[in-house]
Design an enzyme around this catalytic site. Structure first.
Site, mmCIF file in Angstrom:
data_model
loop_
_atom_site.group_PDB
_atom_site.id
_atom_site.type_symbol
_atom_site.label_atom_id
_atom_site.label_comp_id
_atom_site.label_asym_id
_atom_site.label_seq_id
_atom_site.Cartn_x
_atom_site.Cartn_y
_atom_site.Cartn_z
ATOM 1 N N HIS A 123 -106.693 38.502 47.900
ATOM 2 C CA HIS A 123 -107.778 39.445 47.997
ATOM 3 C C HIS A 123 -108.107 39.969 46.645
ATOM 4 C CE1 HIS A 123 -105.343 40.519 51.849
ATOM 5 N NE2 HIS A 123 -106.537 40.751 52.324
ATOM 6 N N LYS B 61 -111.451 31.863 53.989
ATOM 7 C CA LYS B 61 -110.320 31.300 54.843
ATOM 8 C C LYS B 61 -110.540 31.562 56.332
ATOM 9 C CE LYS B 61 -106.423 33.648 55.183
ATOM 10 N NZ LYS B 61 -106.363 33.998 56.726
ATOM 11 N N GLY C 113 -105.029 45.830 54.362
ATOM 12 C CA GLY C 113 -103.981 45.927 53.446
ATOM 13 C C GLY C 113 -103.007 44.805 53.228
#
Length: 329
Positions: free
Chosen positions: A55, A175, A49
Site C-alpha cells: 500500500h 497484484k 485497511g
C-alpha cells in the site's frame, strides 16, 4: 510527518475535499505568473485497511503525481462470500492512519458500513455488476465478489469526485490483476471521469505478493505461499526463454508436493482475462491451453488456500526475445 484528517461521513468528507481543493487553487493562483494554472489533481487510493508496504508504494506513487492524496479505509462486506472471512479481516485503523501520515496523505475516508450502505444488511438495493469479466477465476471461486468490488469502487469514485476544476486519479496494485482489469473496464463502459493507474507488485523478500491477508499466515504456512510465487516465476522464466509454459504440468507438481492445491493456475490475456490458446510443436505432448510457447505479453494468475488464508498472486509474462527475467508489473 503530519496526521491526516480522518472523515467518517460522506458529507464531512466532501466538505473537507472541497476545502482542500479550494486551498490548493488559491495557493496555485498566488504563486502563478499570470498564466492559467493547471487544475489540481486528486489521487484516490481505495483500500480495506491493514496497510503494508505494498500500500505504501501506492501512496508514494500517488503523492508524486497528485496535489491532494486521499485514502479510503473500508472493509467492504459486499465482496466477501464468507461471513467468517469478513469478520476476521484485520482492522488496524490507528496504525493505518499513522502510516498514511508518513506517506503524506491529506485526507482519509473511513466510514462505517451503515454510512456506505444506509439500511445495511438490506441495502444497497441498487448495485453494479461486473458482468462476464466478473465470473472468471477469482469471480468463479467467489461468486459475487467482483460485483461487490465494482459497487463499492463506483460509490467511492462518486464520493471522491472532486469539484469540476479538479481531476481525479485512482491507484490500484497490480497484484489484484483481475480486479484491475475489471475496474479499467468499469471506467470505460460507464464513462467515469477517473484516470486509473497501477503500481507494480511489491513482494515479501522476493516471494509472495504483499497482502493484508499475509498477516494471518503462520511460519508453517509460509513454504506453501512461497511455492505459489515460485510457480509464477517459473512461468515467467520459461516465457522469457522461449520454452513451453507447461502450465498443467506445473499445476500437477504443486498438488503432488502435497503442500498446496491451487484453485487455479492459468495464463490469460491481460485485457479479456481469457486463458490463452498457445501453439506448441506437433507431438510435443503438451496439455493444451496455456501449455505452448508464449507469443505475446500475458498474465499468470494463481490462487490457493494456504492454511486459513486464501492467497492470490500474479506475474507478467513476456515472450522471448527481449525479456531475460521475470518482471512484476
Amino acid at each position: 510527518m503530519s496526521t491526516p484528517e480522518v472523515l467518517t461521513t460522506v458529507a464531512g468528507f466532501r466538505a473537507a475535499l472541497a476545502e482542500a481543493v479550494s486551498v490548493r487553487e488559491a495557493a496555485d493562483s498566488g504563486a502563478g505568473s499570470g498564466a492559467a494554472s493547471a487544475a489540481p489533481t486528486v489521487a484516490l487510493v481505495p483500500t480495506m485497511g491493514a496497510l503494508h508496504d505494498g500500500h505504501a508504494a501506492l501512496f508514494d506513487a500517488a503523492r508524486e503525481s497528485a496535489d491532494i492524496v486521499v485514502a479510503s479505509l473500508f472493509v467492504n462486506p459486499l465482496q466477501f462470500d464468507d461471513e467468517d472471512d469478513y469478520r476476521r479481516y484485520p482492522r488496524t485503523l490507528q496504525a493505518d492512519v499513522a502510516l498514511l501520515g508518513e506517506r503524506g496523505v491529506d485526507l482519509v475516508f473511513a466510514p462505517e458500513v451503515e454510512e456506505m450502505y444506509p439500511g445495511y444488511p438490506d441495502a444497497p438495493l441498487i448495485r453494479v455488476t461486473a458482468g462476464e469479466l466478473g465470473g472468471r477465476f477469482e469471480g468463479a471461486s467467489r461468486p459475487g465478489h467482483f460485483d461487490g468490488v465494482v459497487t463499492v469502487v463506483t460509490k467511492l469514485f462518486s464520493i471522491v469526485a472532486p469539484p469540476a476544476a479538479a481531476r481525479l486519479t485512482a491507484w490500484f496494485g497490480a497484484k489484484d490483476a483481475e480486479q484491475l482489469a475489471i475496474i479499467r473496464r468499469l471506467v470505460l463502459d460507464l464513462s467515469l471521469a477517473v484516470d486509473v493507474r497501477a503500481v507494480r507488485v511489491v513482494r515479501d523478500d522476493g516471494g509472495p505478493a504483499l497482502s493484508s491477508r499475509n498477516q494471518r499466515l503462520s511460519a508453517e504456512d509460509r513454504p506453501a505461499a512461497l511455492r505459489l510465487s515460485a510457480a509464477l516465476r517459473t512461468l515467467a522464466e520459461r516465457a522469457a526463454a522461449g520454452e513451453q509454459l507447461a502450465v498443467a504440468a506445473l499445476r500437477r507438481e504443486l498438488v503432488a508436493a502435497g503442500v498446496v492445491e491451487p484453485d487455479y493456475l492459468e495464463v490469460v490475456d491481460p485485457t479479456t482475462l481469457r486463458p490463452l490458446e498457445l501453439s506448441a510443436p506437433d507431438g510435443d505432448g503438451s496439455d493444451g491451453a496455456g501449455d505452448g510457447v508464449l507469443d505475446r505479453e500475458a498474465l499468470a494468475l494463481v490462487a490457493a488456500h494456504v492454511g486459513p488464508v486464501r492467497l492470490i498472486d500474479t506475474m507478467t509474462l513476456r515472450p522471448a526475445p527481449g525479456a531475460a527475467a521475470a518482471v512484476d508489473e
